[in-house]
Design a protein around this motif. Structure first.
Motif, PDB file in Angstrom:
ATOM      1  N   ARG A 211       2.611 -19.290   2.474  1.00 15.41           N
ATOM      2  CA  ARG A 211       2.071 -20.616   2.784  1.00 15.41           C
ATOM      3  C   ARG A 211       0.553 -20.658   2.640  1.00 15.41           C
ATOM      4  NH1 ARG A 211       4.110 -21.628   8.127  1.00 15.41           N
ATOM      5  NH2 ARG A 211       2.201 -20.940   9.124  1.00 15.41           N
ATOM      6  N   TYR A 212      -0.094 -19.575   3.042  1.00 12.78           N
ATOM      7  CA  TYR A 212      -1.549 -19.509   2.964  1.00 12.78           C
ATOM      8  C   TYR A 212      -2.053 -18.920   1.640  1.00 12.78           C
ATOM      9  CZ  TYR A 212      -1.472 -20.373   8.026  1.00 12.78           C
ATOM     10  OH  TYR A 212      -1.270 -20.918   9.272  1.00 12.78           O
ATOM     11  N   GLY A 213      -1.128 -18.499   0.780  1.00 12.15           N
ATOM     12  CA  GLY A 213      -1.537 -17.898  -0.477  1.00 12.15           C
ATOM     13  C   GLY A 213      -2.167 -16.526  -0.315  1.00 12.15           C
ATOM     14  N   ILE A 214      -1.725 -15.793   0.684  1.00 10.93           N
ATOM     15  CA  ILE A 214      -2.289 -14.467   0.955  1.00 10.93           C
ATOM     16  C   ILE A 214      -1.655 -13.434   0.031  1.00 10.93           C
ATOM     17  CG2 ILE A 214      -2.531 -12.630   2.680  1.00 10.93           C
ATOM     18  CD1 ILE A 214      -2.513 -14.796   4.834  1.00 10.93           C
ATOM     19  N   HIS A 215      -2.501 -12.649  -0.625  1.00 10.71           N
ATOM     20  CA  HIS A 215      -2.038 -11.565  -1.481  1.00 10.71           C
ATOM     21  C   HIS A 215      -1.809 -10.341  -0.609  1.00 10.71           C
ATOM     22  CE1 HIS A 215      -2.832  -8.753  -5.184  1.00 10.71           C
ATOM     23  NE2 HIS A 215      -1.639  -8.599  -4.644  1.00 10.71           N
ATOM     24  N   VAL A 216      -0.555  -9.925  -0.447  1.00 11.10           N
ATOM     25  CA  VAL A 216      -0.215  -8.784   0.412  1.00 11.10           C
ATOM     26  C   VAL A 216      -0.078  -7.527  -0.426  1.00 11.10           C
ATOM     27  CG1 VAL A 216       1.368  -7.881   2.135  1.00 11.10           C
ATOM     28  CG2 VAL A 216       1.002 -10.362   1.966  1.00 11.10           C
ATOM     29  N   HIS A 217      -0.788  -6.480  -0.023  1.00 10.27           N
ATOM     30  CA  HIS A 217      -0.723  -5.173  -0.690  1.00 10.27           C
ATOM     31  C   HIS A 217       0.122  -4.254   0.201  1.00 10.27           C
ATOM     32  CE1 HIS A 217      -4.269  -6.211  -3.308  1.00 10.27           C
ATOM     33  NE2 HIS A 217      -4.495  -7.013  -2.272  1.00 10.27           N
ATOM     34  N   PHE A 218       1.373  -4.018  -0.186  1.00 10.18           N
ATOM     35  CA  PHE A 218       2.258  -3.181   0.611  1.00 10.18           C
ATOM     36  C   PHE A 218       2.024  -1.697   0.314  1.00 10.18           C
ATOM     37  CE2 PHE A 218       4.841  -7.151   0.413  1.00 10.18           C
ATOM     38  CZ  PHE A 218       4.864  -7.403   1.776  1.00 10.18           C
ATOM     39  N   GLN A 219       2.396  -0.862   1.288  1.00 10.63           N
ATOM     40  CA  GLN A 219       2.290   0.593   1.188  1.00 10.63           C
ATOM     41  C   GLN A 219       0.883   1.020   0.733  1.00 10.63           C
ATOM     42  OE1 GLN A 219       6.414   0.839  -0.923  1.00 10.63           O
ATOM     43  NE2 GLN A 219       6.110   2.845   0.018  1.00 10.63           N
ATOM     44  N   SER A 220      -0.097   0.326   1.251  1.00 12.27           N
ATOM     45  CA  SER A 220      -1.486   0.566   0.880  1.00 12.27           C
ATOM     46  C   SER A 220      -2.346   0.627   2.130  1.00 12.27           C
ATOM     47  CB  SER A 220      -1.995  -0.552  -0.040  1.00 12.27           C
ATOM     48  OG  SER A 220      -1.197  -0.653  -1.209  1.00 12.27           O
ATOM     49  N   GLU A 221      -3.500   1.305   2.029  1.00  8.62           N
ATOM     50  CA  GLU A 221      -4.432   1.331   3.150  1.00  8.62           C
ATOM     51  C   GLU A 221      -5.855   1.566   2.670  1.00  8.62           C
ATOM     52  OE1 GLU A 221      -3.879   4.699   5.867  1.00  8.62           O
ATOM     53  OE2 GLU A 221      -2.509   5.574   4.401  1.00  8.62           O
ATOM     54  N   MET A 222      -6.780   1.066   3.458  1.00  3.45           N
ATOM     55  CA  MET A 222      -8.197   1.215   3.151  1.00  3.45           C
ATOM     56  C   MET A 222      -8.644   2.642   3.468  1.00  3.45           C
ATOM     57  SD  MET A 222     -11.416  -0.904   4.765  1.00  3.45           S
ATOM     58  CE  MET A 222     -10.938  -0.523   6.458  1.00  3.45           C
ATOM     59  N   THR A 223      -9.439   3.227   2.562  1.00  2.21           N
ATOM     60  CA  THR A 223      -9.939   4.587   2.789  1.00  2.21           C
ATOM     61  C   THR A 223     -11.453   4.648   2.927  1.00  2.21           C
ATOM     62  OG1 THR A 223      -9.973   4.989   0.396  1.00  2.21           O
ATOM     63  CG2 THR A 223      -7.995   5.664   1.612  1.00  2.21           C
ATOM     64  N   SER A 224     -12.162   3.628   2.423  1.00  2.00           N
ATOM     65  CA  SER A 224     -13.625   3.636   2.550  1.00  2.00           C
ATOM     66  C   SER A 224     -14.177   2.224   2.407  1.00  2.00           C
ATOM     67  CB  SER A 224     -14.261   4.553   1.492  1.00  2.00           C
ATOM     68  OG  SER A 224     -14.068   4.039   0.193  1.00  2.00           O
TER      69      SER A 224
END
Length: 398
Positions: A211-224
């Motif tokens: 609904r909000y047009g959010i791009h979801v990145h699954f099985q991912s995480e921020m490292t830096s």
């Protein structure tokens, strides 16, 4: 060396709830180790970051929530020797105990994300996981009119696993109301293969993100975090740990979390887990190797979602089983893994996700369909749950 029959390490939600219940049950020699002078209702910080509540409402003096008749040891614990039955304090003194309840909370490991600690609170980077940063989140969200916004969640257990998503929806709904959402590229970085561990709630959240047009990145995480370039590095575990970058104008970061470092070094820690949580039976909350020790809340190894609602169900189990052991009986009360995650999906609606160890919905409100976004649940989140917390849970009444 001072000593107490029942010693509780931690004066947060879990410690105060257990102490209050023990006093109501007639236990007289109860002590709580807690150095903080302020007690926080942390679930409100998501609403603070979304501009829906003042941060001051989340804080009260620790003295105001400490149960009457409980000895308050206003120092930090630094070690436990479960064989000697002692807890060492930061000033070099020790406290003996006959029975121990461990609930020192969880540790926010900011340093595990390169550059994150130095970035917090400035140039669009914030986190609702700290009292002083939640208002900054709202400031950054309110000021953004175009650009990119990134919301991240780390892998591993964290307190309030819905919080990384909730702020994304609150922010997106604000931008929608302001007529600027179409000009903002919104990203949600999740370490999980789906939106939520319970399929019924995951389906609702998928629709919310769409609904909000959010791009979801699954099985991912921020490292830096690179503040000079205003971008983060993201590792995609589903693509062989390939690393990409995302630019941001606003970044809401949730740090990796674990048991406090000093807890990891004790014999109470789970030796098979690097996170170092206190090793307990997930149903009785009793330590697996030291029968006079119990643990609950964020520092326990039970595989439930780490929420205040889980603590509310764990506390009576701990008290009943602790008193049984004290009386020479086997612990009989059982915790089924209940947790509740009030997911704000807009600035006026909420999805109340209730579930247990089986990861199936376990609704507690009769005649109400909680597997959908509801306006009445918003009022529960904003006003009902804080009132329940301050007036009942911390007093051992709920």
């Amino acid at each position: 060396m001072s000593g107490h029959r029942i010693l509780i390490v931690g004066g947060g939600s879990a410690g105060i709830s257990v102490a209050a219940r023990l006093r109501r049950a007639g236990e007289h020699d109860v002590a709580v180790i807690e150095p903080a002078v302020t007690h926080y209702y942390q679930p409100l910080w998501t609403l603070v970051g979304g501009g829906r509540a003042p941060v001051e409402e989340s804080a009260r003096p620790q003295a105001s929530v400490m149960p009457k008749g409980v000895t308050w040891i206003r120092k930090a614990a630094v070690s436990v020797d479960p064989d000697a039955r002692t807890v060492d304090l930061v000033d070099g003194t020790s406290v003996e105990y006959s029975y121990l309840v461990m609930c020192p909370g969880i540790q926010l490991d900011w340093a595990k994300v390169t550059g994150l600690s130095d970035a917090l609170g400035r140039d669009g980077v914030s986190s609702n996981y700290r009292y002083e940063l939640a208002p900054a989140t709202w400031s950054f969200v309110r000021e953004l009119r175009r650009g990119s916004a990134v919301f991240t969640m780390p892998s591993g257990p964290i307190k309030c696993a819905g919080a990384p998503q909730k702020i994304a929806y609150l922010a997106a709904d604000h931008w929608r109301q302001q007529g600027v959402l179409r000009d903002i590229d919104v990203h949600l970085v999740l370490p999980t293969p789906g939106m939520f561990g319970v399929p019924e709630f995951a389906a609702v959240l998928e629709r919310v993100a769409n609904r909000y047009g959010i791009h979801v990145h699954f099985q991912s995480e921020m490292t830096s975090v690179d503040t000079a370039k205003k971008e983060i590095a993201v590792v995609d575990h589903a693509a062989g740990d390939a690393t990409t970058t995302l630019s941001y104008d606003v970044l809401h970061a949730v740090p990796p979390q674990s048991a406090p470092d000093w807890v990891k070094k004790t014999a109470l820690a789970d030796p098979n887990s690097p996170a170092g949580y206190v090793e307990i039976d997930k149903h009785t909350m009793q330590h697996t190797r030291y029968p006079n020790v119990f643990a609950l809340g964020d520092a326990g190894s039970s595989p439930n979602s780490k929420t205040g609602a889980a603590i509310r169900k764990q506390a009576p189990v701990v008290v009943e089983n602790l008193r049984a052991v004290m009386a020479g009986r086997a612990p009989g009360a059982r915790y089924g893994g209940y947790a509740s995650c009030p997911l704000t999906t807009s600035r006026k609606h909420m999805l109340l996700a209730e579930f247990d160890y089986s990861m199936t919905p376990t609704p507690s409100l009769p005649y109400i369909d909680t597997i959908k976004e509801r306006r009445d649940m918003w009022y529960l989140k904003r006003y009902g749950l804080p009132a329940l917390y301050w007036n009942a849970m911390l007093r051992g009444l709920a």
